[in-house]
Design an enzyme around this catalytic site. Sequence first.
Site, PDB file in Angstrom:
ATOM      1  N   CYS A   1       1.021  -1.150  -0.012  1.00  0.00           N
ATOM      2  CA  CYS A   1       0.113   0.025   0.060  1.00  0.00           C
ATOM      3  C   CYS A   1       0.964   1.249   0.039  1.00  0.00           C
ATOM      4  O   CYS A   1       1.902   1.175  -0.308  1.00  0.00           O
ATOM      5  CB  CYS A   1      -0.846  -0.033   1.177  1.00  0.00           C
ATOM      6  SG  CYS A   1      -0.160  -0.006   2.877  1.00  0.00           S
TER       7      CYS A   1
ATOM      8  N   CYS B   1      -1.469   1.792  -4.476  1.00  0.00           N
ATOM      9  CA  CYS B   1      -0.028   2.148  -4.447  1.00  0.00           C
ATOM     10  C   CYS B   1      -0.012   1.683  -6.166  1.00  0.00           C
ATOM     11  O   CYS B   1       1.504   1.549  -6.528  1.00  0.00           O
ATOM     12  CB  CYS B   1       0.713   1.690  -3.589  1.00  0.00           C
ATOM     13  SG  CYS B   1       0.828  -0.220  -3.686  1.00  0.00           S
TER      14      CYS B   1
ATOM     15  N   CYS C   1       4.147   0.864  -7.876  1.00  0.00           N
ATOM     16  CA  CYS C   1       4.620  -0.784  -7.722  1.00  0.00           C
ATOM     17  C   CYS C   1       5.468  -1.161  -9.087  1.00  0.00           C
ATOM     18  O   CYS C   1       4.978  -1.110  -9.885  1.00  0.00           O
ATOM     19  CB  CYS C   1       3.426  -1.431  -7.407  1.00  0.00           C
ATOM     20  SG  CYS C   1       3.894  -2.995  -6.433  1.00  0.00           S
TER      21      CYS C   1
END
Length: 334
Positions: free
Chosen positions: A202, A277, A281
Site C-alpha cells: 500500500c 499504490c 509498484c
Amino acid sequence: MMYVLGLQGSPRAKGNTNFLIDGLLDHLRAKGAETEKINVRRLRVEPCIGCGYCEEKGICVFADDDMTARIYSMLRRADVVVLAGPVYFYNFPAHIKAVIDRTQALWSRKYRHSLEDPGRPWRKGILLSVGATRGKNLFDGMKLTARYFFDAVGADYTDSIVYHRIEAPGDLTHHPGVADDIQSCAANLDSLLARKKILFACRENACRSQMAAGFARYLAGDRIEALSAGSTPAPRVNPVMQEVMAEKGIDMAYRTLRSIEDAVSGTRPDMIVTMGCGEQCPYIPGVSYVDWDLPDPAGQSIDLMRQVRDEIEKRVRQLMDNQDGSESLSKENS
Ligand SMILES: Cc1cc2nc3c(=O)[nH]c(=O)nc-3n(C[C@H](O)[C@H](O)[C@H](O)COP(=O)(O)O)c2cc1C
C-alpha cells in the site's frame, strides 16, 4: 525469504558458541535464507526489574535501550529464532539472560493482554549450547529456559544442538558430529524456505498492507510467506490500525515498515496485492498482480478503519482459499 535471527550469547566473540551459530547460519544462508547474527554482549540491554509495567501496559518500562529499539521487532520479524549460549552455572550467561528476561514484555502481551502475534503459527526456535563437563543433566536448565523463552517470543521449540565436554575456545572445531548435526537441524526448516510469497503493498505500509499481512500469517501458517511494504513507508504503524487489530486479538506491535523496493530486492514474490499504490509498484515479469481497491483509512474515523479491516480479512480469506493454503482462523481469538 526466510529470515533467521541468531542470538549469540557467549561473551567470547570467537568461542565455541560462535563457531556453532556461524556454522548453522552459513548453512541456512547457502540454502537461501536471510540471516542476522546479534552478538548479545555488544547490546545495551537493561536487565528486567520486575516492576510489572509490561503486565499493565503491554510494553517495557525501558523505552530506549537496544531491546526496545531493535530486538523486539527483530524477534517479531523472525521466521526462525536461534538462541545460542554456553552453560554458565547450568544456565545462560548474564548478557543473554537479560534479553531472555526482557521478553517478559512479549509474554505479557500474550498472556495478560490476550494479543496473539501473527507470526506464532509457524515461527521456529532452535537452541544451541555447549558445556565443559559430561554430566547428564548439564543442559536441563538451558532447555527449560529455552522452552519458556520460545513460548514468550511465539516460537515452536523445534530442535536443539548441544555438546558436552567443550571448554576452551576451538574445542568444538575438532568435534566430528557438528556438520551432520547442523545439516539435520537445517532440514527441519525446509518447509519455511519453500513457501509461496505474497507481497501486500500500500502507500505507507502502516495500515492496509500490515493488516493484510497480519491476517494472511494467521490463515496460511507455514504455507505462505506474507510480506508487506509501502511506496512511501511511514515511520511507524498507525496506532488506530493497531487498536482495531487488537479488537480481533491480533498483535501488530513491533512491526518493521519497509519500502516496496526493499521488499522485492532480495526476493521475488509469486504474487503482489496492491492497495492504492498501483502505479508506484514496480513491474516484475512472471509475478501475478491483484489490485484491491480499498480506501486509505489513515487519518479517518476508527469506524472506517474497522470496515477496511473487515473487508481485508474477507479478501485475505478468499485469497488463501484460492491458494489452497488456508487453515481455520478459529485460533485468532482463542
Ligand atoms: C562463569 C562460567 C561458568 C561456567 N559454568 C559451567 C557449568 O556450570 N557447567 C559446565 O559444564 N561448564 C561451565 N562453564 C564452561 C563453559 O560452558 C565452556 O567453557 C564453554 O565451552 C564456553 O563456550 P564459549 O566458548 O562459547 O564461550 C562455565 C564457564 C564460565 C566462564
